[in-house]
Design an enzyme around this catalytic site. Structure first.
Site, PDB file in Angstrom:
ATOM      1  N   LYS A   1       0.808  -1.217   0.000  1.00 33.78           N
ATOM      2  CA  LYS A   1       0.000   0.000   0.000  1.00 33.78           C
ATOM      3  C   LYS A   1       0.842   1.268   0.000  1.00 33.78           C
ATOM      4  O   LYS A   1       0.499   2.269   0.624  1.00 33.78           O
ATOM      5  CB  LYS A   1      -0.994   0.034   1.174  1.00 33.78           C
TER       6      LYS A   1
ATOM      7  N   THR B   1       2.686   0.833  -5.255  1.00 39.11           N
ATOM      8  CA  THR B   1       3.188  -0.183  -6.181  1.00 39.11           C
ATOM      9  C   THR B   1       2.567  -0.030  -7.565  1.00 39.11           C
ATOM     10  O   THR B   1       3.279   0.045  -8.579  1.00 39.11           O
ATOM     11  CB  THR B   1       2.863  -1.597  -5.657  1.00 39.11           C
ATOM     12  N   ASN B   2       1.245  -0.019  -7.613  1.00 41.36           N
ATOM     13  CA  ASN B   2       0.561  -0.024  -8.902  1.00 41.36           C
ATOM     14  C   ASN B   2       0.745   1.287  -9.653  1.00 41.36           C
ATOM     15  O   ASN B   2       0.783   1.303 -10.883  1.00 41.36           O
ATOM     16  CB  ASN B   2      -0.917  -0.333  -8.688  1.00 41.36           C
TER      17      ASN B   2
ATOM     18  N   HIS C   1       7.074  -7.151  -2.669  1.00 41.44           N
ATOM     19  CA  HIS C   1       6.956  -6.532  -1.349  1.00 41.44           C
ATOM     20  C   HIS C   1       8.009  -7.090  -0.395  1.00 41.44           C
ATOM     21  O   HIS C   1       7.966  -6.785   0.811  1.00 41.44           O
ATOM     22  CB  HIS C   1       5.578  -6.817  -0.738  1.00 41.44           C
TER      23      HIS C   1
ATOM     24  N   ARG D   1       6.339   5.475   1.427  1.00 38.20           N
ATOM     25  CA  ARG D   1       5.143   6.286   1.681  1.00 38.20           C
ATOM     26  C   ARG D   1       5.004   6.535   3.174  1.00 38.20           C
ATOM     27  O   ARG D   1       5.438   5.714   3.986  1.00 38.20           O
ATOM     28  CB  ARG D   1       3.898   5.564   1.147  1.00 38.20           C
TER      29      ARG D   1
ATOM     30  N   TYR E   1       5.951   8.252  -2.506  1.00 33.47           N
ATOM     31  CA  TYR E   1       4.578   8.503  -2.956  1.00 33.47           C
ATOM     32  C   TYR E   1       4.291  10.001  -2.927  1.00 33.47           C
ATOM     33  O   TYR E   1       3.662  10.553  -3.837  1.00 33.47           O
ATOM     34  CB  TYR E   1       3.637   7.753  -2.015  1.00 33.47           C
TER      35      TYR E   1
ATOM     36  N   ALA F   1      -7.000   9.369 -11.624  1.00 34.56           N
ATOM     37  CA  ALA F   1      -8.303   9.245 -12.278  1.00 34.56           C
ATOM     38  C   ALA F   1      -8.222   8.339 -13.497  1.00 34.56           C
ATOM     39  O   ALA F   1      -9.144   7.547 -13.754  1.00 34.56           O
ATOM     40  CB  ALA F   1      -8.823  10.628 -12.673  1.00 34.56           C
TER      41      ALA F   1
ATOM     42  N   ARG G   1      -8.749   3.589  -3.947  1.00 36.64           N
ATOM     43  CA  ARG G   1      -9.734   4.240  -3.087  1.00 36.64           C
ATOM     44  C   ARG G   1      -9.699   5.751  -3.201  1.00 36.64           C
ATOM     45  O   ARG G   1     -10.642   6.376  -3.643  1.00 36.64           O
ATOM     46  CB  ARG G   1      -9.514   3.809  -1.629  1.00 36.64           C
TER      47      ARG G   1
ATOM     48  N   GLY H   1      -6.143   7.695  -3.344  1.00 34.19           N
ATOM     49  CA  GLY H   1      -4.931   8.128  -4.015  1.00 34.19           C
ATOM     50  C   GLY H   1      -4.441   9.483  -3.559  1.00 34.19           C
ATOM     51  O   GLY H   1      -3.991  10.296  -4.371  1.00 34.19           O
TER      52      GLY H   1
END
Length: 338
Positions: A67, A70-71, A122, A144, A207, A244, A271, A273
């Site tokens: 969390k 990553t993506n 991870h 993050r 992040y 978005a 959720r 961001g």
């Protein structure tokens, strides 16, 4: 190893994650002292990730604590490798574009992927692929604010079939601070990996930096990968990796996964961001407890973008009447940030 015996749920030849049958029980096992969810990982898959010789000099590893973005980083790197062309990110699921090193469906089981390969992990540095350290392969590590990490991980634990129920916010916060969550201690994870910062094949980025200056951050990543982009391509990377855009892309928002893996009825994977959402969830007492552990664990470690006087103090205002309000109470769509 201790804890429940992991079961292999599929053969290594199966690749279509969205069509598999998943049977998770929310149990964890320990591998070299670190908790992992049963079913998604096994001692064999972790040993393969740790000991494989299947590392190429042009491999790109995206490493994070869960969390932490990553993506988002996967999307950015995929776009950079295609010079900003979004065709790839719109046609192949994100988990196939950058498969995981340590899962039972391991990236290392797929030997015929063209170079350069993108892989995700991870893993803490002490369990990471040993062959990487004698190669020219590159790691991009995304850090993050751990306060936001714990909030995002709390929501994610509510929709992810392989994870334990998080319990109350207070219980989950205490487990997080003790490292009794999947992949263990956030503190140990980041302290282990930032020791690599002087290596030319390692990039540390946060992040928060991505949010504050996405274009400048993409330029840093391009320079690190040795893939300069023109202004038009750079603008395309920035546009198509925006939150978005990712949330609207079915190949990136995890909506293709079965409910047994992600219960979409309970919330979205992507959720909010944002940074600083922890202030909407922590009570003053929780913030003070977190800061106490943070100062102890991170004493003598470099400062990060979230290490400001504002972040080191409790959130403004008084705590709610309930000593531990549920974070889900103020969000109609609980899910997980990128």
């Amino acid at each position: 190893m201790d804890g429940p015996q992991p079961r292999a749920l599929w053969s290594s030849s199966e690749k279509n994650v969205s069509e598999m049958s998943w049977n998770f029980g929310g149990e964890y096992f320990r591998y070299k002292g670190i908790p992992f969810p049963v079913g998604m990982y096994s001692p064999e898959s972790l040993s393969l990730a740790e000991n494989t010789s299947n590392v190429r000099d042009d491999d790109i590893f995206i490493v994070t604590y869960p969390k932490s973005g990553t993506n988002w980083m996967i999307e950015i790197v995929c776009l950079i490798l295609k010079d900003g062309d979004p065709s790839w990110i719109r046609s192949e699921p994100i988990w196939q574009r950058a498969p995981w090193c340590e899962t039972i469906i391991s990236a290392f089981n797929v030997l015929d992927r063209p170079s350069p390969r993108i892989m995700s992990s991870h893993l803490p540095i002490e369990l990471f692929t040993k062959a990487f350290f004698s190669s020219k392969a590159k790691v991009i590590y995304v850090g993050r604010n751990p306060r936001d990490v714990v909030v995002s991980l709390y929501y994610y634990s509510k929709i992810a079939g392989q994870l334990k129920d998080p319990g109350t916010p207070d219980q989950f916060l205490q487990n997080f601070l003790k490292g009794e969550v999947q992949f263990g201690s956030w503190f140990d994870h980041i302290k282990g990996w930032i020791r690599m910062q002087n290596q030319e094949n390692f990039l540390f980025i946060t992040y928060e930096e991505l949010q504050q200056d996405l274009r400048g951050s993409v330029q840093r990543i391009c320079e690190f990968l040795g893939r300069p982009l023109g202004e038009e391509a750079l603008s395309s990377v920035v546009a198509h990796s925006a939150f978005a855009a990712m949330k609207a892309n079915t190949m990136s928002n995890y909506s293709l996964l079965p409910a047994s893996l992600l219960d979409h009825r309970q919330g979205e994977f992507l959720r909010k961001g944002i940074s600083g959402d922890w202030k909407n969830h922590f009570t003053v007492a929780q913030s003070e407890a977190f800061d106490s552990v943070y100062r102890e664990q991170m004493h003598g470690v470099q400062r990060f973008p979230w290490d400001t006087s504002e972040e080191d103090s409790s959130p403004d205002g008084q705590p709610d009447p309930e000593p531990s309000p549920s974070p889900a109470s103020d969000d109609p769509n609980p899910g997980s940030s990128q």
